[in-house]
Write a protein that holds these residues in place. Structure first.
Motif, PDB file in Angstrom:
ATOM      1  N   UNK A 196       2.402   3.528  -7.364  1.00 23.49           N
ATOM      2  CA  UNK A 196       1.221   3.471  -6.522  1.00 23.49           C
ATOM      3  C   UNK A 196       1.098   2.198  -5.691  1.00 23.49           C
ATOM      4  N   UNK A 197       2.167   1.399  -5.699  1.00 23.20           N
ATOM      5  CA  UNK A 197       2.154   0.170  -4.909  1.00 23.20           C
ATOM      6  C   UNK A 197       2.700   0.422  -3.512  1.00 23.20           C
ATOM      7  N   UNK A 198       2.155  -0.248  -2.541  1.00 23.95           N
ATOM      8  CA  UNK A 198       2.721  -0.160  -1.192  1.00 23.95           C
ATOM      9  C   UNK A 198       4.041  -0.916  -1.138  1.00 23.95           C
ATOM     10  N   UNK A 199       5.066  -0.268  -0.608  1.00 20.51           N
ATOM     11  CA  UNK A 199       6.371  -0.906  -0.467  1.00 20.51           C
ATOM     12  C   UNK A 199       6.683  -1.209   0.991  1.00 20.51           C
ATOM     13  N   UNK A 200       5.982  -0.551   1.893  1.00 19.87           N
ATOM     14  CA  UNK A 200       6.156  -0.819   3.323  1.00 19.87           C
ATOM     15  C   UNK A 200       4.922  -0.293   4.030  1.00 19.87           C
ATOM     16  N   UNK A 201       4.529  -0.987   5.086  1.00 14.43           N
ATOM     17  CA  UNK A 201       3.306  -0.612   5.806  1.00 14.43           C
ATOM     18  C   UNK A 201       3.523  -0.732   7.309  1.00 14.43           C
ATOM     19  N   UNK A 202       2.986   0.243   8.042  1.00 11.86           N
ATOM     20  CA  UNK A 202       3.082   0.262   9.507  1.00 11.86           C
ATOM     21  C   UNK A 202       1.677   0.116  10.083  1.00 11.86           C
ATOM     22  N   UNK A 203       1.426  -0.955  10.802  1.00  7.44           N
ATOM     23  CA  UNK A 203       0.102  -1.210  11.361  1.00  7.44           C
ATOM     24  C   UNK A 203       0.107  -1.116  12.883  1.00  7.44           C
ATOM     25  N   UNK A 204      -0.959  -0.535  13.397  1.00  6.67           N
ATOM     26  CA  UNK A 204      -1.094  -0.313  14.833  1.00  6.67           C
ATOM     27  C   UNK A 204      -2.266  -1.104  15.392  1.00  6.67           C
ATOM     28  N   UNK A 205      -2.101  -1.567  16.643  1.00  3.06           N
ATOM     29  CA  UNK A 205      -3.180  -2.295  17.308  1.00  3.06           C
ATOM     30  C   UNK A 205      -3.868  -1.456  18.381  1.00  3.06           C
ATOM     31  N   UNK A 206      -3.187  -0.420  18.867  1.00  2.00           N
ATOM     32  CA  UNK A 206      -3.771   0.390  19.945  1.00  2.00           C
ATOM     33  C   UNK A 206      -3.345   1.842  19.783  1.00  2.00           C
ATOM     34  N   UNK A 207      -2.788   2.442  20.821  1.00  2.00           N
ATOM     35  CA  UNK A 207      -2.331   3.831  20.741  1.00  2.00           C
ATOM     36  C   UNK A 207      -0.877   3.959  20.317  1.00  2.00           C
TER      37      UNK A 207
END
Lengths: 324, 324, 324, 324
Positions: A196-207
């Motif tokens: 249940x741990x995050x191993x990778x994350x993708x973050x967005x600033x706009x579209x």
């Protein structure tokens, strides 16, 4: 900390960061790296000082896109993030300070006004800014169509602009909270371990579906880079780029293929300094929903490989810069 | 009025509209139009009532993309615009009311929650909404990758999503002011006559370089449609679509070619009901600058034709729906 | 003469010509033309003498592809045709002589062995040869894959090889007979006037659907060129080439679009010397049938325009080199 | 035997085979295989009898392209090869007989005239023919352009035509001699073991760089199939096909990627019956040289992987049909 809380995006919150701006890259072989970005990637040299070179991608509205800095070890330098307005710049500085991260003002960065320097929780140097010099094309690169920054180069991979930066981090959940709660970015996709741990994350600033990515660093080191990515207009550009890299003797690590996560069509190469560079194309995929629900990928789903079945290459999990 | 003022975008202003949402299209030949959108464009029928059909594009996160409504004359029905948050929805309604336009609440629209109906200054019916049903794929169209709304159809033009709507209007400057001052959209490009009047305007709601376009209607009529556009992932999709249209006997009006304005790669066809439909691809071009400076095109620049020299076809200036 | 007879191809007849080989082009601006072919088309300079430059396309197995010769007027010089074998070379010479055309032997052509010079019925200089020097890549252009002649240039239009030559001729039927009966080529498509006369003919030497094309010259002049064409690997290469030409200020005459005849995806530009140059892509279309039946296009069919409706541009009927 | 002798092509020799014609494929799941070829590959069903279905690819000039035959085990049936003329048909029969292979005449094959049946040295059933029925499009698939066989389907992978067949054989050198000396084909590329033995051979009949391929069968079985390949017009078609296969649950074995050998852009899938099917695109690459020199690849060169570094997947060396 509560990862789910970090991922819950409040659509009423202001979006105070506009985009990932110019970025710095360290290289032990400055001229070889410069030649790669100019000849194979199609950036243009727009300035240099004693130990660094400034490069510009042809449709970047800003005065420079990438600064190569000579250093013993490869890696990523400062990532500059443009605020969405003058007020947003002030709010962003206040938020970072309030989070306990140290901030430093600097008005000596080429092509930018005052910048607020800080570091993310893993120690990657970053900065926020608002004032910026726009790129001014000269006689050699004035575009025929005035709605683009510089002439289309017609050279190598013809990358249009910087797309995103993918960092390694020792502590994905903590970094995720910083991105969400302090920077106000939105998590669009993530990899979750069986625990249940995050191993990778993708973050967005706009579209764009992502701008800042963090992947778990298994080595326990801090501040390392996974890769920097540049966008091409078509998938065909990336197929052609593969031939360009082949002919130039540039190491192709993996691709071309299509990621399952984010569905990006990709090619990964190692520039002569050792940094991993991605060429990417997202087609017409954008995140238009202001309340997009984070997509979570499990280990079982990851085991299927990339979209069309390509297995992830071993070095993808181990190679980062600086090397450790 | 002062056009320049309308064009000056305050980056501090909240962006309260997220995107152009579902749209309605009138057609005198409902089933023929439906077959065009299903067979040639690759939308899927997801519902119908007595006089209309609901269609969905494969990567639209919402429950429907296009509603075809039987009517004696072709033309555009209501354009639905999604607010950026619940609060933005309230602010948007207040702003429209304050502008003097009449607003009507309606909670009977399929797949949407309460909508606030209004009209733009030229009389095109519009509505703002926040609550929305997400598309739920069924057994027949469940995607292999869970980060897309429905399975890739592999049929005809394979359009991914709605891209923009281009309206005709009698009064471009007045419409421009409404878009800028009331809706809070940003003008990214425009055509200016030798007399300094705006003849066409491209407005953006997010990072896409445009979402709402208005072109001067020389006939003096109100509320007409120039075209509705759907986005494909590649330019190759559009070349292939041209063959698909050719084989299906669909009238190709012009293209494939590349616009000078906004640099969109395009194909224009007339669906069986007479409405002009565009297939478009923007490559990796996005408007990332929060303070983008509106690009103004003069008549002399327009006389050069499209990007690669194609002359604008006569019907492009005369054909709109309804016909007048 | 009997056109139908000329078009009836005897599949038992030997195919004694293998392909269109190197070709010469006249230009009043040698260096500007050279720069166009090197920078925009991606040929490489491989030799020069006092008044001419030899250029090589990256996948031509022969030592040169195009020779630019300085002359007051633009136009086409000698087209060299490779025989299919040493014996075929002898048979071809005998057949040309027997047809009444004068032949001259020449062993002074760069990179070729003995050539047999002759002229087609309209006066275009031609030559047949068998012995040829193969291209030898050097340190600067050695390919990574040994089954191609030279490294992929990654520059401009990246044309792979010469594709075909399209000549103007005063007398299409007479030329057609020569191609069929003397050279043993096959007519794959043609334009027929309402009076039943051939107005344009497409002849093939192998599986490519055409290699030698003749179009009626309305000016009454002899020996003029309509265009020379180079093949790209993809249609995307041609779209990108259009941007390359736009940025370089090269005149784009028409395209990109798809021909109805032969279905070639095309772009026509005028090189700085004034000669029309085509970039073309045929996809996977080949003529595999040894008894292919000539396709005849009528004036009515031609009036529909190109495959997707583009009207043929006026200069396409009038511009040839030399100018008259 | 002397492999080098087999590879030495006499350009004076007549080319008596025109192309690889229709082919038969065995499948244990007739309807599932039929649906794959119709829905994903875009062939059309043009006939059926009790235990087989005839399919046509949209630009095949012949009346059918592929016959699926129900059988307990997957595998390849008869490969039909079209002679280059009526005389060539007679010469080919005589040559096969003279080689010691048994020949049988058969005038009962759908859409073909008399055929001469034989087997290659490994036992794969083959046949030569000259008379053939041309495809006649009907109301449902009449093409808009009369120079193609049937309407562009706009469905799935849109393969244009059969491209080549790749067989497994116990004895590559012996098969190579048969192809060269009896069938008169040309070996354009080959894999040579460190012991100097041929391990795989690519033979061409015309300008396509290969039509018949044989790879060493490590199992010691006879008459097995490695794969059958269909050509698409672009590389983009193959990328899109990968999505089509993904959505349809068709097993993607490897690709899309580019072969080093022959430089073909490829995708390999397993049709529901278990046979490996390739989708391939060669760009504008053709073998135009009548005296092309066979390219030999060593084990060391093979170890580099495909053109852009993809490692050859294990099943590629083991999976053939029938399974053993």
């Amino acid at each position: 900390m509560n990862v789910e809380a970090a991922l819950t995006h409040d659509p009423e919150r202001r979006r105070d960061l506009a985009h990932v701006g110019p970025v710095e890259l360290y290289t032990p072989v400055l001229e070889a790296s410069r030649d790669f970005f100019v000849n194979q990637m199609a950036l243009t040299e727009v300035g240099r000082d004693e130990r660094s070179v400034y490069l510009h991608a042809w449709d970047d509205y800003q005065s420079w896109t990438l600064r190569l800095i000579e250093r013993e070890q490869a890696g990523v330098g400062t990532t500059f993030l443009r605020a969405a307005s003058a007020g947003a710049y002030e709010r962003m500085r206040a938020a970072i300070e309030a989070s306990g991260q140290r901030v430093d003002l600097d008005d000596g960065v080429r092509g930018l006004g005052e910048v607020t320097r800080f570091a993310d929780p893993d120690g990657h140097p970053m900065a926020v800014y608002w004032d910026v010099d726009w790129y001014e094309a000269g006689d050699g690169d004035r575009p025929s169509l005035k709605n683009q920054a510089a002439a289309f180069p017609g050279r190598g991979a013809n990358v249009r602009r910087l797309d995103h930066v993918n960092y390694l981090t020792k502590d994905v959940p903590n970094t995720s909270r910083f991105l969400s709660e302090v920077l106000g970015a939105r998590c669009t996709e993530r990899i979750v371990t069986d625990e249940g741990e995050d191993a990778a994350i993708w973050y967005s600033l706009g579209n764009k579906s992502y701008d800042l990515v963090y992947t778990e660093d298994w080595t326990g080191a801090n501040g390392r880079l996974h890769h920097i990515a540049f966008a091409t207009d078509t998938r065909e550009d990336i197929l052609r780029a593969a031939d360009v890299m082949l002919e130039a003797g540039i190491h192709i690590e993996t691709g071309p293929h299509k990621h399952a996560i984010q569905q990006t069509f990709f090619l990964y190469v190692w520039e002569p300094g050792g940094n991993r560079i991605e060429l990417c194309n997202a087609g017409a995929r954008l995140i238009l929903a202001p309340d997009w629900k984070t997509i979570s990928w499990t280990a079982a789903e990851r085991a299927k490989g990339q979209a069309w079945g390509l297995k992830t290459i071993d070095t993808f999990h181990t190679h980062g810069t600086p090397l450790v």
